[in-house]
Design an enzyme around this catalytic site. Structure first.
Site, PDB file in Angstrom:
ATOM      1  N   ASN A  37     -10.018  -1.135  -2.722  1.00 41.33           N
ATOM      2  CA  ASN A  37      -8.629  -0.853  -2.365  1.00 41.33           C
ATOM      3  C   ASN A  37      -7.731  -1.424  -3.461  1.00 41.33           C
ATOM      4  O   ASN A  37      -7.673  -2.634  -3.637  1.00 41.33           O
ATOM      5  CB  ASN A  37      -8.344  -1.499  -1.001  1.00 41.33           C
TER       6      ASN A  37
ATOM      7  N   CYS B 263       0.824  -1.221   0.000  1.00 42.58           N
ATOM      8  CA  CYS B 263       0.000   0.000   0.000  1.00 42.58           C
ATOM      9  C   CYS B 263       0.855   1.266   0.000  1.00 42.58           C
ATOM     10  O   CYS B 263       0.408   2.323  -0.458  1.00 42.58           O
ATOM     11  CB  CYS B 263      -0.916   0.019   1.226  1.00 42.58           C
TER      12      CYS B 263
ATOM     13  N   HIS C   8      -4.094   6.858   0.765  1.00 40.57           N
ATOM     14  CA  HIS C   8      -4.269   5.522   0.205  1.00 40.57           C
ATOM     15  C   HIS C   8      -5.693   5.084   0.523  1.00 40.57           C
ATOM     16  O   HIS C   8      -6.155   5.212   1.650  1.00 40.57           O
ATOM     17  CB  HIS C   8      -3.249   4.567   0.834  1.00 40.57           C
TER      18      HIS C   8
HETATM   19  O1  UT7 Z   1      -4.708  -1.429   2.330  1.00 42.75           O
HETATM   20  C1  UT7 Z   1      -4.098  -2.301   3.217  1.00 42.75           C
HETATM   21  C2  UT7 Z   1      -4.467  -2.059   4.574  1.00 42.75           C
HETATM   22  N1  UT7 Z   1      -5.718  -2.699   4.896  1.00 42.75           N
HETATM   23  C3  UT7 Z   1      -6.578  -2.042   5.630  1.00 42.75           C
HETATM   24  O2  UT7 Z   1      -6.363  -0.881   5.912  1.00 42.75           O
HETATM   25  C4  UT7 Z   1      -7.768  -2.788   6.167  1.00 42.75           C
HETATM   26  C5  UT7 Z   1      -8.013  -2.370   7.591  1.00 42.75           C
HETATM   27  N2  UT7 Z   1      -9.089  -3.135   8.234  1.00 42.75           N
HETATM   28  C6  UT7 Z   1     -10.362  -3.023   7.834  1.00 42.75           C
HETATM   29  O3  UT7 Z   1     -10.664  -2.261   6.935  1.00 42.75           O
HETATM   30  C7  UT7 Z   1     -11.394  -3.793   8.595  1.00 42.75           C
HETATM   31  O4  UT7 Z   1     -10.781  -4.450   9.681  1.00 42.75           O
HETATM   32  C8  UT7 Z   1     -12.154  -4.836   7.730  1.00 42.75           C
HETATM   33  C9  UT7 Z   1     -13.051  -4.102   6.751  1.00 42.75           C
HETATM   34  C10 UT7 Z   1     -11.179  -5.714   6.990  1.00 42.75           C
HETATM   35  C11 UT7 Z   1     -13.022  -5.725   8.591  1.00 42.75           C
HETATM   36  O5  UT7 Z   1     -13.916  -4.931   9.349  1.00 42.75           O
HETATM   37  P1  UT7 Z   1     -14.029  -5.152  10.915  1.00 42.75           P
HETATM   38  O6  UT7 Z   1     -15.060  -4.238  11.376  1.00 42.75           O
HETATM   39  O7  UT7 Z   1     -12.664  -5.011  11.522  1.00 42.75           O
HETATM   40  O8  UT7 Z   1     -14.558  -6.626  10.997  1.00 42.75           O
HETATM   41  P2  UT7 Z   1     -13.948  -7.874  11.780  1.00 42.75           P
HETATM   42  O9  UT7 Z   1     -12.751  -8.393  11.065  1.00 42.75           O
HETATM   43  O10 UT7 Z   1     -13.804  -7.530  13.216  1.00 42.75           O
HETATM   44  O11 UT7 Z   1     -15.112  -8.934  11.620  1.00 42.75           O
HETATM   45  C12 UT7 Z   1     -16.405  -8.682  12.195  1.00 42.75           C
HETATM   46  C13 UT7 Z   1     -17.329  -9.801  11.771  1.00 42.75           C
HETATM   47  C14 UT7 Z   1     -16.723 -11.174  11.964  1.00 42.75           C
HETATM   48  O12 UT7 Z   1     -17.776 -12.051  12.330  1.00 42.75           O
HETATM   49  P3  UT7 Z   1     -18.020 -12.455  13.861  1.00 42.75           P
HETATM   50  O13 UT7 Z   1     -16.754 -13.103  14.321  1.00 42.75           O
HETATM   51  O14 UT7 Z   1     -18.316 -11.172  14.571  1.00 42.75           O
HETATM   52  O15 UT7 Z   1     -19.179 -13.382  13.783  1.00 42.75           O
HETATM   53  C15 UT7 Z   1     -16.249 -11.566  10.600  1.00 42.75           C
HETATM   54  O16 UT7 Z   1     -16.191 -12.950  10.396  1.00 42.75           O
HETATM   55  O17 UT7 Z   1     -17.583  -9.684  10.362  1.00 42.75           O
HETATM   56  C16 UT7 Z   1     -17.288 -10.938   9.729  1.00 42.75           C
HETATM   57  N3  UT7 Z   1     -16.839 -10.658   8.377  1.00 42.75           N
HETATM   58  C17 UT7 Z   1     -17.684 -10.505   7.346  1.00 42.75           C
HETATM   59  N4  UT7 Z   1     -19.019 -10.575   7.263  1.00 42.75           N
HETATM   60  C18 UT7 Z   1     -19.577 -10.350   6.064  1.00 42.75           C
HETATM   61  C19 UT7 Z   1     -15.572 -10.491   7.919  1.00 42.75           C
HETATM   62  N5  UT7 Z   1     -15.595 -10.228   6.618  1.00 42.75           N
HETATM   63  C20 UT7 Z   1     -16.888 -10.233   6.222  1.00 42.75           C
HETATM   64  C21 UT7 Z   1     -17.543 -10.023   5.003  1.00 42.75           C
HETATM   65  N6  UT7 Z   1     -18.882 -10.104   4.972  1.00 42.75           N
HETATM   66  N7  UT7 Z   1     -16.860  -9.732   3.868  1.00 42.75           N
END
Ligand code: UT7
Length: 353
Positions: free
Chosen positions: A310, A116, A280
């Site tokens: 992204n 990134c 970014h």
């Molecule tokens: O460019 C490189 C750098 N990358 C970034 O900057 C990404 C930074 N991180 C993020 O943008 C966020 O952490 C994400 C968008 C990747 C994820 O969002 P989050 O609010 O941190 O979600 P989480 O990983 O804590 O997951 C919450 C829930 C989980 O379910 P449970 O355990 O609460 O039942 C995940 O399994 O959401 C679930 N989940 C999804 N549900 C539907 C994870 N991905 C998905 C999905 N659709 N695509």
């Protein structure tokens, strides 16, 4: 010492739009979840078996070269930033040289592997070469064809819904004495402590030695067999990117404001002096957090993640190119680029457009 400037810019995104709804057919996800957590509504995917990372990069590069008013044959150095290279080796820099029909062997081609932050790191390298007078026309490209290597099953949903394909490019040249355009500074950082928290680990030569407790998909039986890729890695889905999303998010919202302020302070500027911040495009929520933290107005922060997702190394040059083509940046305006991602690496660049 010379001063360097961005003399030409262009971007290319593949035609195929992939709305969130289309991903619902492949995995357990929803348009609502993706929009709420990331701001992304759709992304572009390149044509499999017809397009690749170098080709997307070449399309953006041709536009940047034309915008700079030069011919491809005048490019004397290529810098190519990507995390989705066409080959494990050689890098995309030489493939782009060939694709652009640059036959001179006096040219150098460098690949940047800072994900990134790749564009900002590449810009910093280009800036130094222009300042010293070593090169006169540097082509810097950020390009990604993520769609080739994502896990589109529910197992990979936290990564695969975020990423999209695209490319952006700039040409850097020395600035004339009376020109307002100038790169004022670039600021680079790294912290390898978190290398595996956002990583595409295999195939590689790591041999599992960095994580003895982790299952890297080795059977450890044969000393003379390749362990870059094993049957077990394929079966266990270990040949995909891994991301600790929450840790990346929490770290990003600290590092983005700090590295932007570093660039502004070193130039004796403050957030209100900025015409536009091009962060970014990692997650709309991250950009909104940064905006609030720095007290920036809506028109001072550029976002296009809604339509492209992204695009990693390509996200900043695509956004910069779009902002320019929309008339949101005029010659002399103060622009800041900022990136954070895998490594962790992060950085910023401040310039007068
Ligand atoms: O460019 C490189 C750098 N990358 C970034 O900057 C990404 C930074 N991180 C993020 O943008 C966020 O952490 C994400 C968008 C990747 C994820 O969002 P989050 O609010 O941190 O979600 P989480 O990983 O804590 O997951 C919450 C829930 C989980 O379910 P449970 O355990 O609460 O039942 C995940 O399994 O959401 C679930 N989940 C999804 N549900 C539907 C994870 N991905 C998905 C999905 N659709 N695509």
């Amino acid at each position: 010492m010379y001063r360097s400037k961005i003399a030409g810019i262009g971007h290319y995104v593949p035609e195929r739009r992939v709305p969130n709804k289309e991903l619902e057919n492949l995995m357990d996800t929803s348009d609502e979840w993706i929009v709420e957590r990331t701001g992304i509504s759709e992304r572009r995917f390149g044509k499999r078996y017809e397009e690749n990372t170098t080709m997307l990069g070449a399309k953006a590069a041709r536009k940047a070269i034309a915008d700079a008013g030069i011919e491809a044959s005048e490019i004397d150095f290529i810098i190519f930033a990507t995390l989705s290279p066409d080959y494990f080796f050689p890098g995309c820099g030489v493939l782009l040289q060939r694709e652009l029909g640059i036959t001179s062997t006096e040219i150098g081609a460098l690949d940047v592997r800072n994900q990134c932050s790749g564009f900002v790191y590449g810009l910093s390298v280009a800036d130094q070469f222009i300042k010293t007078g070593h090169y006169k026309n540097i082509l810097l490209v950020g390009s990604e064809m993520h769609s080739m290597g994502l896990d589109f099953s529910t197992r990979g949903r936290n990564v695969s819904v975020i990423f999209g394909d695209g490319a952006g490019a700039v040409v850097l040249q020395p600035a004339g004495d009376s020109e307002p355009s100038e790169i004022l500074g670039t600021y680079l950082h790294a912290d390898g402590t978190y290398a595996e928290e956002l990583a595409f680990i295999s195939p590689g030569a790591h041999g599992g030695v960095f994580g003895q407790d982790q299952d890297f998909g080795f059977d450890k039986e044969d000393n003379w067999k390749s362990i870059f890729v094993t049957e077990k890695m394929l079966e266990d889905g270990l040949l995909y990117p891994h991301m600790n999303g929450q840790l990346v998010f929490k770290t990003a919202v600290q590092k983005f404001p700090a590295v932007i302020m570093e660039a502004l302070q070193k130039a004796g500027k403050s957030p209100e002096d900025l015409k536009i911040l091009i962060p970014h495009q990692a997650n709309l929520r991250i950009s909104q957090f940064v905006q609030r933290r720095l007290g920036l107005k809506d028109e001072q922060v550029y976002s296009n993640i809604q339509k492209y997702g992204n695009t990693t190394a390509a996200s900043i040059p695509i956004a910069l190119s779009e902002a320019y083509s929309e008339g949101r940046i005029q010659r002399g305006d103060l622009v800041c680029l900022a990136a954070f991602g895998s490594g962790f690496t992060w950085g910023s660049a401040l310039f007068n457009w």
